[in-house]
Design an enzyme around this catalytic site. Structure first.
Site, PDB file in Angstrom:
ATOM      1  N   LYS A 195       2.518   2.159  -5.199  1.00  0.00           N
ATOM      2  CA  LYS A 195       3.301   1.649  -6.326  1.00  0.00           C
ATOM      3  C   LYS A 195       2.622   1.910  -7.667  1.00  0.00           C
ATOM      4  O   LYS A 195       3.289   2.078  -8.687  1.00  0.00           O
ATOM      5  CB  LYS A 195       3.537   0.134  -6.153  1.00  0.00           C
ATOM      6  CG  LYS A 195       4.400  -0.231  -4.970  1.00  0.00           C
ATOM      7  CD  LYS A 195       4.638  -1.727  -4.871  1.00  0.00           C
ATOM      8  CE  LYS A 195       3.407  -2.486  -4.472  1.00  0.00           C
ATOM      9  NZ  LYS A 195       2.917  -2.156  -3.120  1.00  0.00           N
ATOM     10  N   ASP A 247       0.816  -1.224   0.000  1.00  0.00           N
ATOM     11  CA  ASP A 247       0.000   0.000   0.000  1.00  0.00           C
ATOM     12  C   ASP A 247       0.847   1.271   0.000  1.00  0.00           C
ATOM     13  O   ASP A 247       0.420   2.309   0.505  1.00  0.00           O
ATOM     14  CB  ASP A 247      -0.944   0.028   1.223  1.00  0.00           C
ATOM     15  CG  ASP A 247      -1.775  -1.230   1.352  1.00  0.00           C
ATOM     16  OD1 ASP A 247      -2.378  -1.635   0.348  1.00  0.00           O
ATOM     17  OD2 ASP A 247      -1.809  -1.817   2.451  1.00  0.00           O
ATOM     18  N   GLY A 278      -4.087  -4.323  -4.942  1.00  0.00           N
ATOM     19  CA  GLY A 278      -4.785  -3.349  -5.772  1.00  0.00           C
ATOM     20  C   GLY A 278      -3.927  -2.131  -6.012  1.00  0.00           C
ATOM     21  O   GLY A 278      -3.401  -1.543  -5.069  1.00  0.00           O
ATOM     22  N   HIS A 279      -3.729  -1.769  -7.273  1.00  0.00           N
ATOM     23  CA  HIS A 279      -2.983  -0.567  -7.620  1.00  0.00           C
ATOM     24  C   HIS A 279      -3.973   0.488  -8.110  1.00  0.00           C
ATOM     25  O   HIS A 279      -4.615   0.300  -9.143  1.00  0.00           O
ATOM     26  CB  HIS A 279      -1.948  -0.858  -8.705  1.00  0.00           C
ATOM     27  CG  HIS A 279      -0.788  -1.656  -8.219  1.00  0.00           C
ATOM     28  ND1 HIS A 279       0.206  -2.110  -9.056  1.00  0.00           N
ATOM     29  CD2 HIS A 279      -0.455  -2.074  -6.986  1.00  0.00           C
ATOM     30  CE1 HIS A 279       1.103  -2.778  -8.349  1.00  0.00           C
ATOM     31  NE2 HIS A 279       0.712  -2.774  -7.096  1.00  0.00           N
ATOM     32  N   GLN A 314       2.181  -6.025  -3.105  1.00  0.00           N
ATOM     33  CA  GLN A 314       2.472  -6.040  -1.671  1.00  0.00           C
ATOM     34  C   GLN A 314       3.832  -5.381  -1.368  1.00  0.00           C
ATOM     35  O   GLN A 314       4.237  -4.476  -2.065  1.00  0.00           O
ATOM     36  CB  GLN A 314       2.393  -7.468  -1.103  1.00  0.00           C
ATOM     37  CG  GLN A 314       0.994  -8.046  -1.050  1.00  0.00           C
ATOM     38  CD  GLN A 314       0.618  -8.865  -2.258  1.00  0.00           C
ATOM     39  OE1 GLN A 314       1.446  -9.462  -2.917  1.00  0.00           O
ATOM     40  NE2 GLN A 314      -0.651  -8.897  -2.567  1.00  0.00           N
TER      41      GLN A 314
END
Length: 423
Positions: A16, A13, A40-41, A224
């Site tokens: 990225k 988180d 999730g990005h 991650q």
């Protein structure tokens, strides 16, 4: 520079997505090499918010080829939904710009069911997303897994699922006492989903080998963070894949090839989702302020993220564990204007003072030692930074021994400043 790996340097988180998006614009190939749709990005493009879970960020650039490597655990149903979302945003995906390894391990309904039952009824809560990631990696390691190429042949798929279900069936019936689909039902579901995926399935190993040989610019996109790595992370409160730089070599398929730059994405403070020790966690109004101002809620689950001051002993450890060559410092705007500013510079642990964590350290038993720094009040309206912010950045660089190559102070592409050239 021909290759760059983007690694989360904390518990994930870190932001990225937008960094990958910006650097992806300069690349020929973007590769996702581990994890699954448990990450999730979030990328903001103008007035559009796009959350990618499986598909690499390179799809936002028409000249770029996106690759899902064989180290990824692949949920066909999640991919089908994400494909519609991406195409609904006006992005066209074809076999030419999206390639998925035929050797990806498939997340079955059995994997997701087992994950959920363990978290709900097991003796220890790990804080998983319930997406079936861990059980899928278990199948892979125990040599009972289903590969992407398997779901294109219905009879072969049925045979492999039957062998895969034998042990799980005993757990579903006797331990968890839950309902589950038959082999025929699960095979039919996966086979049907395979129709939309087959056009993208390919030999990504050879494609990447050729790309590297032709000196293409390649970006490796991680999910991650290093502190969730199955080997280097805060075990057992970790994910089930190699989130460090080592995962690039095993999960993308570029053994022996040099990665020129390893960029660690680092939040200006520290957050963590789910269970597990967190030395610098703030339980007061300061922690709540950072959480609210930073909108610290998971992109995949919506769970609140725990917040705390920047932990330099952990950051120094991830620099060493993943061979980071520079970091991107994100969400600096969240700390701007605060009345106080601290960093953890060491731990007291087992009667000793240490300034670098290591594998297996019991973080629940460390006492963080803090250093007070002068708060900064930058509004980031010009390219120049205040002396206080420059001092904060210098404090970090000196401690970890590598430069801050990027700073970010908002979700937009325009709210990123490069202090180092990449590509």
């Amino acid at each position: 520079m021909q290759s760059l790996a983007i690694i989360g340097s904390q518990w994930g988180d870190e932001g990225k997505g937008k960094i990958t998006d910006l650097l992806g614009a300069k690349c020929d190939v973007v590769v996702r090499y581990q994890g699954g749709n448990n990450a999730g990005h979030t990328i903001i493009v103008g007035d559009k918010k796009i959350v990618l879970h499986l598909i690499p960020s390179g799809v936002l650039h028409s000249h770029c080829v996106s690759v899902i490597g064989h180290g990824v655990v692949f949920d066909p149903e999640a991919f089908a939904k994400e494909l519609k979302t991406v195409e609904g945003a006006g992005i066209t995906l074809t076999r030419e710009n999206l390639k998925i390894s035929e050797n990806c391990s498939i997340i079955t309904f059995y994997n997701k069911l087992l994950d959920g039952q363990r978290e709900a009824k097991g003796p220890v809560k790990i804080g998983t997303t319930g997406k079936g990631i861990g059980p899928c990696y278990e199948d892979k390691i125990s040599r009972k897994g289903i590969k992407l190429k398997d779901i294109f042949d219905l009879e072969n798929l049925k045979q492999k699922l039957a062998a895969n279900l034998i042990e799980k069936e005993a757990l579903f019936k006797n331990l968890y006492q839950c309902e589950y689909p038959s082999v025929d039902e699960e095979a039919a579901r996966l086979f049907e989903l395979g129709h939309a995926i087959k056009q993208f399935a390919t030999d990504t190993f050879s494609f990447l080998d050729k790309s590297v040989s032709e000196n293409k610019k390649v970006l490796y996109e991680g999910a991650q963070g290093v502190l969730l790595d199955i080997d280097y992370g805060t075990y057992p409160f970790v994910t089930s894949s190699s989130t460090s730089c080592g995962g690039v070599y095993t999960g993308a398929g570029v053994p022996g090839k040099t990665i020129n730059e390893v960029l660690g994405i680092t939040k200006a403070y520290t957050t963590r989702v789910g269970e597990g020790p967190f030395p610098t966690e703030l339980f007061d109004s300061t922690g709540e302020f950072i959480q609210n101002k930073g909108h610290e809620f998971g992109a995949t689950t919506g769970r609140k993220r725990r917040c705390g001051w920047l932990d330099l002993p952990l950051l120094k450890y991830t620099v060493k564990a993943s061979n980071l060559t520079s970091i991107a410092l994100t969400k600096l705007d969240i700390l701007s204007g605060m009345d106080e500013l601290k960093v953890c510079y060491a731990y007291e642990y087992n009667g000793e003072k240490i300034d670098c964590a290591y594998p297996g350290i019991d973080l629940s038993k460390v006492k963080p030692l803090y250093k007070d720094l002068t708060p900064f009040k930058d509004e980031f309206k010009t390219d120049s930074l205040s002396g206080e912010l420059e001092s904060y950045i210098k404090e970090i660089e000196t401690f970890i021994g590598i430069p801050v190559g990027i700073i970010a102070y908002g979700p937009e592409r325009s709210e990123i400043k490069f202090r180092k050239d990449y590509f």
